[in-house]
Design a protein around this motif. Structure first.
Motif, PDB file in Angstrom:
ATOM      1  N   ILE A   1      -6.746 -43.140 -14.680  1.00  0.00           N
ATOM      2  CA  ILE A   1      -7.786 -43.254 -12.698  1.00  0.00           C
ATOM      3  C   ILE A   1      -7.506 -42.556 -12.208  1.00  0.00           C
ATOM      4  CG2 ILE A   1      -8.541 -44.429 -10.401  1.00  0.00           C
ATOM      5  CD1 ILE A   1      -8.268 -46.583 -11.248  1.00  0.00           C
ATOM      6  N   LEU A   2      -6.254 -41.954 -12.405  1.00  0.00           N
ATOM      7  CA  LEU A   2      -5.079 -40.763 -11.883  1.00  0.00           C
ATOM      8  C   LEU A   2      -5.533 -39.209 -12.729  1.00  0.00           C
ATOM      9  CD1 LEU A   2      -3.332 -39.342  -9.465  1.00  0.00           C
ATOM     10  CD2 LEU A   2      -1.915 -39.559 -10.398  1.00  0.00           C
ATOM     11  N   TRP A   3      -6.013 -39.586 -13.512  1.00  0.00           N
ATOM     12  CA  TRP A   3      -5.813 -38.552 -14.568  1.00  0.00           C
ATOM     13  C   TRP A   3      -7.531 -38.326 -14.717  1.00  0.00           C
ATOM     14  CZ3 TRP A   3      -8.270 -39.845 -19.822  1.00  0.00           C
ATOM     15  CH2 TRP A   3      -8.133 -38.454 -20.631  1.00  0.00           C
ATOM     16  N   LEU A   4      -8.296 -39.500 -14.936  1.00  0.00           N
ATOM     17  CA  LEU A   4      -9.640 -39.187 -14.663  1.00  0.00           C
ATOM     18  C   LEU A   4     -10.158 -38.184 -14.155  1.00  0.00           C
ATOM     19  CD1 LEU A   4     -11.343 -42.090 -16.210  1.00  0.00           C
ATOM     20  CD2 LEU A   4     -11.341 -39.879 -17.657  1.00  0.00           C
ATOM     21  N   THR A   5      -9.967 -38.578 -12.248  1.00  0.00           N
ATOM     22  CA  THR A   5     -10.218 -37.775 -10.542  1.00  0.00           C
ATOM     23  C   THR A   5      -9.849 -36.703 -10.868  1.00  0.00           C
ATOM     24  OG1 THR A   5      -8.844 -39.322 -10.532  1.00  0.00           O
ATOM     25  CG2 THR A   5     -11.156 -40.651 -10.464  1.00  0.00           C
ATOM     26  N   GLN A   6      -8.342 -36.226 -11.256  1.00  0.00           N
ATOM     27  CA  GLN A   6      -8.025 -35.197 -10.889  1.00  0.00           C
ATOM     28  C   GLN A   6      -8.085 -33.971 -11.958  1.00  0.00           C
ATOM     29  OE1 GLN A   6      -5.415 -33.826  -9.102  1.00  0.00           O
ATOM     30  NE2 GLN A   6      -5.907 -36.032  -8.235  1.00  0.00           N
ATOM     31  N   SER A   7      -8.707 -34.688 -13.033  1.00  0.00           N
ATOM     32  CA  SER A   7      -8.863 -33.665 -14.238  1.00  0.00           C
ATOM     33  C   SER A   7     -10.327 -33.533 -13.973  1.00  0.00           C
ATOM     34  CB  SER A   7      -9.099 -34.433 -16.341  1.00  0.00           C
ATOM     35  OG  SER A   7      -8.009 -34.743 -16.008  1.00  0.00           O
ATOM     36  N   PHE A   8     -11.339 -34.101 -13.307  1.00  0.00           N
ATOM     37  CA  PHE A   8     -12.851 -33.734 -12.815  1.00  0.00           C
ATOM     38  C   PHE A   8     -12.701 -33.246 -11.974  1.00  0.00           C
ATOM     39  CE2 PHE A   8     -17.090 -35.310 -10.143  1.00  0.00           C
ATOM     40  CZ  PHE A   8     -17.526 -34.848 -10.975  1.00  0.00           C
ATOM     41  N   SER A   9     -11.539 -33.137 -10.227  1.00  0.00           N
ATOM     42  CA  SER A   9     -11.566 -32.257  -9.737  1.00  0.00           C
ATOM     43  C   SER A   9     -10.661 -30.655 -10.448  1.00  0.00           C
ATOM     44  CB  SER A   9     -10.619 -32.234  -8.673  1.00  0.00           C
ATOM     45  OG  SER A   9     -10.365 -31.511  -7.815  1.00  0.00           O
ATOM     46  N   SER A  10     -10.299 -30.567 -10.815  1.00  0.00           N
ATOM     47  CA  SER A  10      -9.608 -28.904 -11.777  1.00  0.00           C
ATOM     48  C   SER A  10     -11.311 -28.551 -12.983  1.00  0.00           C
ATOM     49  CB  SER A  10      -8.335 -29.727 -12.788  1.00  0.00           C
ATOM     50  OG  SER A  10      -7.756 -30.424 -11.926  1.00  0.00           O
TER      51      SER A  10
ATOM     52  N   PHE B   1     -13.354 -32.391  -6.301  1.00  0.00           N
ATOM     53  CA  PHE B   1     -12.568 -32.938  -4.954  1.00  0.00           C
ATOM     54  C   PHE B   1     -12.734 -34.112  -4.244  1.00  0.00           C
ATOM     55  CE2 PHE B   1     -11.902 -33.155  -0.555  1.00  0.00           C
ATOM     56  CZ  PHE B   1      -9.855 -32.602  -0.412  1.00  0.00           C
ATOM     57  N   GLY B   2     -14.014 -34.528  -3.564  1.00  0.00           N
ATOM     58  CA  GLY B   2     -14.211 -36.061  -2.664  1.00  0.00           C
ATOM     59  C   GLY B   2     -13.727 -36.659  -4.002  1.00  0.00           C
ATOM     60  N   ALA B   3     -14.908 -36.678  -5.317  1.00  0.00           N
ATOM     61  CA  ALA B   3     -13.977 -37.784  -5.844  1.00  0.00           C
ATOM     62  C   ALA B   3     -12.977 -38.241  -6.113  1.00  0.00           C
ATOM     63  CB  ALA B   3     -15.181 -37.879  -7.309  1.00  0.00           C
ATOM     64  N   ALA B   4     -11.995 -37.250  -6.449  1.00  0.00           N
ATOM     65  CA  ALA B   4     -10.968 -37.296  -6.796  1.00  0.00           C
ATOM     66  C   ALA B   4      -9.396 -37.552  -5.341  1.00  0.00           C
ATOM     67  CB  ALA B   4      -9.948 -35.771  -7.804  1.00  0.00           C
ATOM     68  N   PHE B   5     -10.034 -36.310  -4.257  1.00  0.00           N
ATOM     69  CA  PHE B   5      -9.849 -37.292  -3.085  1.00  0.00           C
ATOM     70  C   PHE B   5      -9.879 -39.153  -2.758  1.00  0.00           C
ATOM     71  CE2 PHE B   5      -9.104 -38.013   1.579  1.00  0.00           C
ATOM     72  CZ  PHE B   5      -8.059 -37.218   1.898  1.00  0.00           C
ATOM     73  N   VAL B   6     -10.811 -39.699  -3.103  1.00  0.00           N
ATOM     74  CA  VAL B   6     -11.632 -40.828  -2.857  1.00  0.00           C
ATOM     75  C   VAL B   6     -10.656 -41.548  -3.660  1.00  0.00           C
ATOM     76  CG1 VAL B   6     -12.685 -42.664  -2.637  1.00  0.00           C
ATOM     77  CG2 VAL B   6     -13.271 -40.406  -1.765  1.00  0.00           C
TER      78      VAL B   6
ATOM     79  N   LEU C   1      -7.811 -40.829  -5.591  1.00  0.00           N
ATOM     80  CA  LEU C   1      -6.036 -41.171  -5.206  1.00  0.00           C
ATOM     81  C   LEU C   1      -5.911 -41.895  -3.736  1.00  0.00           C
ATOM     82  CD1 LEU C   1      -3.470 -40.125  -5.608  1.00  0.00           C
ATOM     83  CD2 LEU C   1      -4.372 -38.051  -4.593  1.00  0.00           C
ATOM     84  N   LEU C   2      -6.605 -41.737  -2.606  1.00  0.00           N
ATOM     85  CA  LEU C   2      -6.517 -42.193  -1.713  1.00  0.00           C
ATOM     86  C   LEU C   2      -6.440 -43.726  -1.508  1.00  0.00           C
ATOM     87  CD1 LEU C   2      -5.315 -41.951   2.136  1.00  0.00           C
ATOM     88  CD2 LEU C   2      -8.617 -41.983   1.577  1.00  0.00           C
ATOM     89  N   PHE C   3      -7.262 -44.203  -2.010  1.00  0.00           N
ATOM     90  CA  PHE C   3      -8.226 -45.672  -2.337  1.00  0.00           C
ATOM     91  C   PHE C   3      -7.682 -46.573  -3.711  1.00  0.00           C
ATOM     92  CE2 PHE C   3     -10.701 -44.358   1.035  1.00  0.00           C
ATOM     93  CZ  PHE C   3     -10.302 -44.158   2.166  1.00  0.00           C
TER      94      PHE C   3
END
Length: 434
Positions: free
Chosen positions: A16-25, A181-186, A188-190
């Motif tokens: 989950i972390l990898w996919l969303t942070q990669s999207f933000s990157s 960024f919004g997708a990755a932030f949410v 990671l937070l939840f």
């Protein structure tokens, strides 16, 4: 299928972390790509464009040694959330300046410096989080996945950014960045739970003493230290390359924005293939040998294709040869570090690594910009009709091509020198890295 389900279950939080942070990157990378083109169009200077990267790396390198200590003490999730939010605020500032017609290159220098400072704290937190969320048996797979996402980002960045720039504008690129960024932030937070590991006593130590412990670890583990210095030397060559590439491709006949986008896309495809290979292949018999051979192959190919190639097909061929082995090197380097460094020390050691391994990058960008603008281009302008013109061409961009030839020679010498380092090879005997 059962094995795949088990692996996914064991890596659930990491994925989950990898996919969303990669999207933000990807969004951040598209913004950076668009701003590099904007900057070069405004100034026409390799040095001033390279200053964007110099401003990003300078605070990162200066402060990294202390950031790792604080990263070991602070909540990893909170650190990443705060740093990512600050980076998003900088991106909003760029958008507002663009919309009001007030954006200047010096604004980007300042904002990149602030982003670099935040990345100083975010990066060690993310590195340690990966170790916490990943069982040791999956280190190579995770290294391959991280290289895969980085490679896919390299493929998609120029394609998407160029398309959005052509049909809409730089503002659309920035808005897309903010959405990722919004997708990755949410997420990671939840949706990502990061267990906090003990800091090995760093909570009670003064910051300077704790920072010194990361350097002392490297001092007493010469194999790791020399491997990091090897990468530092490679980074010097690579950053000069990065500073010179836009100046050459944007200036030469058959080049331009589209050509630069194609070369970057082909680079990403090559890295994508390398990432897939390292994800599915078994562990090599010698990780150190794999690292050395991959870097030697890369250094001895691409720079010469860029130097001597007279058009896009040869530049793309060089990009394939130069980058296909990099994910293999990176994944094996990742396994060596994670398997050797105790997890309670990783934040401090990784930060010391960041300072030592990456301090050559701003130097390389500065050197590359200065060499292209003030040495190589003026020199080649005096060589019309000579043998160097026959090899590297004439007009703007010829000096950058000559510089790539020199970089190829430097890269080969660097690899051969460090290949003989006995401390690096000692890692094979001291640790079971399979």
């Amino acid at each position: 299928m059962n094995s795949l389900k088990t692996t996914v279950k064991e890596l659930h939080s990491f994925l989950i972390l990898w996919l969303t942070q990669s999207f933000s990157s990807l969004g951040s990378s598209m913004t950076n790509f668009a701003l590099v083109i904007w900057s070069y169009q405004q100034q026409g200077s390799a040095l001033q464009t390279a200053m964007l990267s110099i401003c990003s790396y300078a605070p990162y390198i200066v402060m990294s040694i202390f950031a790792g200590v604080l990263s070991d003490r602070w909540s990893k999730k909170a650190t990443m959330l705060v740093c990512d939010s600050f980076a998003a605020a900088c991106t909003v500032s760029v958008l507002l300046l663009l919309q009001t017609g007030h954006l200047e290159v010096w604004h980007l220098y300042c904002l990149n410096a602030l982003n670099g400072l935040m990345n100083t704290f975010q990066q060690p937190a993310a590195d340690v989080t990966t170790s916490i969320l990943t069982p040791k048996k999956h280190f190579q797979k995770v290294g391959g996945l991280r290289s895969f996402s980085s490679s896919l980002q390299t493929v998609l960045t120029p394609v998407l950014a160029t398309a959005l720039l052509a049909f809409t504008g730089i503002q659309t690129v920035i808005v897309f960045d903010l959405l990722t960024f919004g997708a990755a932030f949410v997420s990671l937070l939840f949706f990502v739970k990061i267990p906090e590991k003990a800091g090995g006593g760093s909570q009670r130590e003064p910051v300077l003493r704790s920072a010194k412990s990361g350097l002392q670890y490297l001092k007493h583990n010469r194999g790791i230290l020399d491997l990091i210095l090897f990468l530092a030397a490679i980074n010097l060559t690579a950053s000069v390359y990065n500073a010179a590439l836009p100046a050459m491709v944007l200036s030469r006949q058959g080049g331009g924005e589209t050509a630069l986008g194609i070369v970057n896309t082909v680079t990403g495809i090559a890295m994508l293939i390398g990432s897939i290979l390292v994800s599915v292949l078994p562990a090599p018999k010698s990780r150190v040998r794999t690292i050395c051979n991959a870097l030697l192959f890369s250094m001895s190919t691409e720079n010469f294709f860029l130097a001597l190639g007279k058009g896009l097909p040869l530049w793309c061929a060089g990009a394939v040869l130069g980058w296909i082995a990099i994910p293999i090197m990176s994944a094996n380097m990742d396994v060596v570090l994670r398997s050797t460094i105790p997890i309670e020390m990783q934040g401090r050691v990784y930060s010391a690594r960041n300072t030592l391994q990456f301090f050559t990058i701003p130097i390389g960008y500065l050197l590359g910009g200065l060499l292209v603008d003030n040495v190589m281009e003026p020199f080649m302008a005096t060589q019309i009709g000579g043998p160097l013109t026959a090899l590297f061409g004439s007009g703007k961009g010829a000096g950058a091509a000559f510089l790539f030839f020199i970089l190829g020679l430097m890269g080969i010498v660097t690899c051969l020198v460090f290949r003989k380092d006995s401390h690096i090879w000692q890692l094979e005997k001291e640790n079971d890295l399979q």
